[in-house]
Design a protein around this motif. Structure first.
Motif, short mmCIF file in Angstrom:
data_model
loop_
_atom_site.label_atom_id
_atom_site.label_comp_id
_atom_site.label_asym_id
_atom_site.label_seq_id
_atom_site.Cartn_x
_atom_site.Cartn_y
_atom_site.Cartn_z
N PHE A 52 0.83 -1.21 0.00
CA PHE A 52 0.00 0.00 0.00
C PHE A 52 0.86 1.25 0.00
O PHE A 52 0.67 2.16 -0.83
CB PHE A 52 -0.92 -0.02 1.22
N VAL A 53 1.80 1.34 0.93
CA VAL A 53 2.59 2.56 1.05
C VAL A 53 3.54 2.72 -0.13
O VAL A 53 3.80 3.84 -0.58
CB VAL A 53 3.36 2.57 2.40
N THR A 54 4.05 1.62 -0.67
CA THR A 54 4.96 1.71 -1.82
C THR A 54 4.22 2.20 -3.07
O THR A 54 4.69 3.12 -3.76
CB THR A 54 5.60 0.33 -2.11
N LEU A 55 3.08 1.59 -3.37
CA LEU A 55 2.33 1.97 -4.56
C LEU A 55 1.74 3.37 -4.44
O LEU A 55 1.54 4.07 -5.44
CB LEU A 55 1.21 0.95 -4.83
N ALA A 56 1.44 3.79 -3.21
CA ALA A 56 0.87 5.12 -3.01
C ALA A 56 1.91 6.22 -3.08
O ALA A 56 1.61 7.34 -3.50
CB ALA A 56 0.14 5.18 -1.67
N MET A 57 3.17 5.91 -2.69
CA MET A 57 4.16 6.97 -2.52
C MET A 57 5.20 7.07 -3.64
O MET A 57 5.85 8.10 -3.77
CB MET A 57 4.89 6.81 -1.18
N TYR A 58 5.39 6.03 -4.45
CA TYR A 58 6.44 6.13 -5.46
C TYR A 58 6.15 7.24 -6.47
O TYR A 58 7.07 7.84 -7.06
CB TYR A 58 6.63 4.78 -6.18
N LYS A 59 4.87 7.55 -6.65
CA LYS A 59 4.49 8.59 -7.63
C LYS A 59 5.00 9.96 -7.23
O LYS A 59 5.17 10.84 -8.09
CB LYS A 59 2.97 8.63 -7.75
N HIS A 60 5.25 10.16 -5.93
CA HIS A 60 5.69 11.47 -5.46
C HIS A 60 7.16 11.74 -5.76
O HIS A 60 7.66 12.82 -5.43
CB HIS A 60 5.42 11.60 -3.96
N PHE A 61 7.85 10.77 -6.36
CA PHE A 61 9.23 11.00 -6.79
C PHE A 61 9.26 11.59 -8.20
O PHE A 61 10.33 11.80 -8.76
CB PHE A 61 10.02 9.69 -6.75
N PHE A 62 8.08 11.85 -8.76
CA PHE A 62 7.96 12.46 -10.09
C PHE A 62 7.05 13.68 -9.99
O PHE A 62 6.15 13.73 -9.16
CB PHE A 62 7.37 11.46 -11.09
N ASN A 63 7.30 14.68 -10.84
CA ASN A 63 6.42 15.85 -10.86
C ASN A 63 5.29 15.64 -11.87
O ASN A 63 5.18 14.58 -12.50
CB ASN A 63 7.20 17.13 -11.15
N LYS A 64 4.45 16.65 -12.02
CA LYS A 64 3.30 16.53 -12.92
C LYS A 64 3.71 16.36 -14.37
O LYS A 64 2.93 15.86 -15.19
CB LYS A 64 2.40 17.76 -12.76
N SER A 65 4.93 16.78 -14.68
CA SER A 65 5.42 16.63 -16.05
C SER A 65 6.12 15.29 -16.26
O SER A 65 6.79 15.09 -17.27
CB SER A 65 6.40 17.77 -16.38
N LYS A 66 5.99 14.40 -15.27
CA LYS A 66 6.56 13.05 -15.33
C LYS A 66 8.09 13.07 -15.35
O LYS A 66 8.74 12.19 -15.93
CB LYS A 66 6.03 12.28 -16.54
N GLN A 67 8.65 14.10 -14.69
CA GLN A 67 10.10 14.20 -14.56
C GLN A 67 10.51 13.73 -13.17
O GLN A 67 9.79 13.94 -12.19
CB GLN A 67 10.55 15.65 -14.76
N LEU A 68 11.68 13.09 -13.09
CA LEU A 68 12.16 12.57 -11.82
C LEU A 68 12.64 13.72 -10.93
O LEU A 68 13.37 14.60 -11.37
CB LEU A 68 13.32 11.60 -12.05
N LEU A 69 12.20 13.69 -9.66
CA LEU A 69 12.65 14.67 -8.68
C LEU A 69 13.88 14.09 -7.98
O LEU A 69 13.82 13.02 -7.39
CB LEU A 69 11.55 14.95 -7.66
N GLU A 70 14.99 14.82 -8.06
CA GLU A 70 16.27 14.24 -7.64
C GLU A 70 16.74 14.69 -6.27
O GLU A 70 17.77 14.22 -5.79
CB GLU A 70 17.34 14.56 -8.69
N SER A 71 16.04 15.59 -5.61
CA SER A 71 16.47 16.03 -4.28
C SER A 71 15.27 16.08 -3.33
O SER A 71 14.12 16.14 -3.77
CB SER A 71 17.11 17.42 -4.35
N GLU A 72 15.56 16.06 -2.03
CA GLU A 72 14.49 16.10 -1.03
C GLU A 72 13.71 17.41 -1.11
O GLU A 72 12.51 17.45 -0.87
CB GLU A 72 15.07 15.92 0.37
#
Length: 260
Positions: free
Chosen positions: A234-254
């Motif tokens: 549950f927590v993995t599938l719910a939270m992995y999306k937050h490592f990407f922005n709305k433009s589907k780019q990877l967020l590389e820093s906290e």
């Protein structure tokens, strides 16, 4: 009847604390304060909850159980949140996950008459389910952050080739779930051979027949195994999306993740 542990006997438990303290001192681990504080805090908490449970067990089930389980879930959620506090909405996700898991497990227990709706049965067993689910969620969050950091280049390459965030993160999600589930799988493999589990041991010390103690242990062990699996997923599938922005780019820093 269970043997009574005297207050004088409890004093000798300090021997079990001296060993890790000595190791920390010899190898300069810097854990002396943490070991002492954890020991003192854990002891105080256990005695406090012991007296509290004595009171709660005397309350009507429809009052004592919701109050206690609710407090357990809230405390567990805040603790698990520390592993991923930079992720947006992580506390809410953990809370929802713990509520769903606990409600599902408790419903099955009651429907199939595995436990009675009594504080003395539901509260201790729910505590084990919630506690293990909390640990699984924390491990999943920690492992997921580590995997995203280590596989940064691979994810960026996949995204540049047109992969969706879900596709680019598939390997990370799989590794995260594996890391969360393997310890529980190994524990089930050796249950009864390498270790006599805590609940079973407690029941036997309390005078319950070993076979009956085993039945209760099977209920809680398989319930924990299922709840840990669901919590991690549950927590993995719910939270992995937050490592990407709305433009589907990877967020590389906290900082980027927090502001997303």
């Amino acid at each position: 009847m269970a043997p009574e542990v005297s207050n004088q006997s409890l004093l000798f438990l300090i021997i079990f604390v001296v060993v890790p303290l000595a190791l920390s001192y010899i190898y300069q681990l810097g854990l002396n304060k943490n070991i002492l504080w954890s020991t003192i805090r854990g002891t105080i908490q256990l005695f406090a909850i012991g007296y509290l449970l004595t009171y709660l067990f005397d309350l009507p089930a429809f009052i004592g159980i919701p109050i206690t389980v609710g407090v357990m879930i809230i405390v567990a959620a805040f603790h698990a949140r520390q592993k991923g506090k930079e992720l947006p909405k992580v506390l809410f996700v953990i809370l929802i996950g713990l509520v769903v898991v606990e409600a599902s497990v408790l419903t099955l227990w009651l429907v199939f008459d595995m436990v009675q709706f009594r504080p003395s049965e539901v509260i201790p067993m729910s505590g084990m389910v919630i506690g293990n689910s909390m640990v699984a969620m924390g491990l999943a969050l920690e492992r997921m952050k580590s995997e995203f950091k280590e596989n940064n280049g691979r994810i960026l390459a996949a995204l540049s080739l047109g992969a969706e965030p879900k596709q680019a993160s598939h390997l990370i999600v799989r590794k995260t779930l594996n890391a969360a589930l393997i310890p529980n799988i190994d524990r089930l493999k050796t249950i009864g051979l390498v270790q006599l589990p805590g609940m079973m041991t407690g029941l036997i010390l309390g005078g319950v027949e070993p076979v009956m103690a085993i039945k209760y242990q099977l209920v809680i062990s398989l319930s924990i195994f299922s709840s840990v699996s669901l919590s991690a997923m549950f927590v993995t599938l719910a939270m992995y999306k937050h490592f990407f922005n709305k433009s589907k780019q990877l967020l590389e820093s906290e900082e980027e993740i927090r502001s997303n």
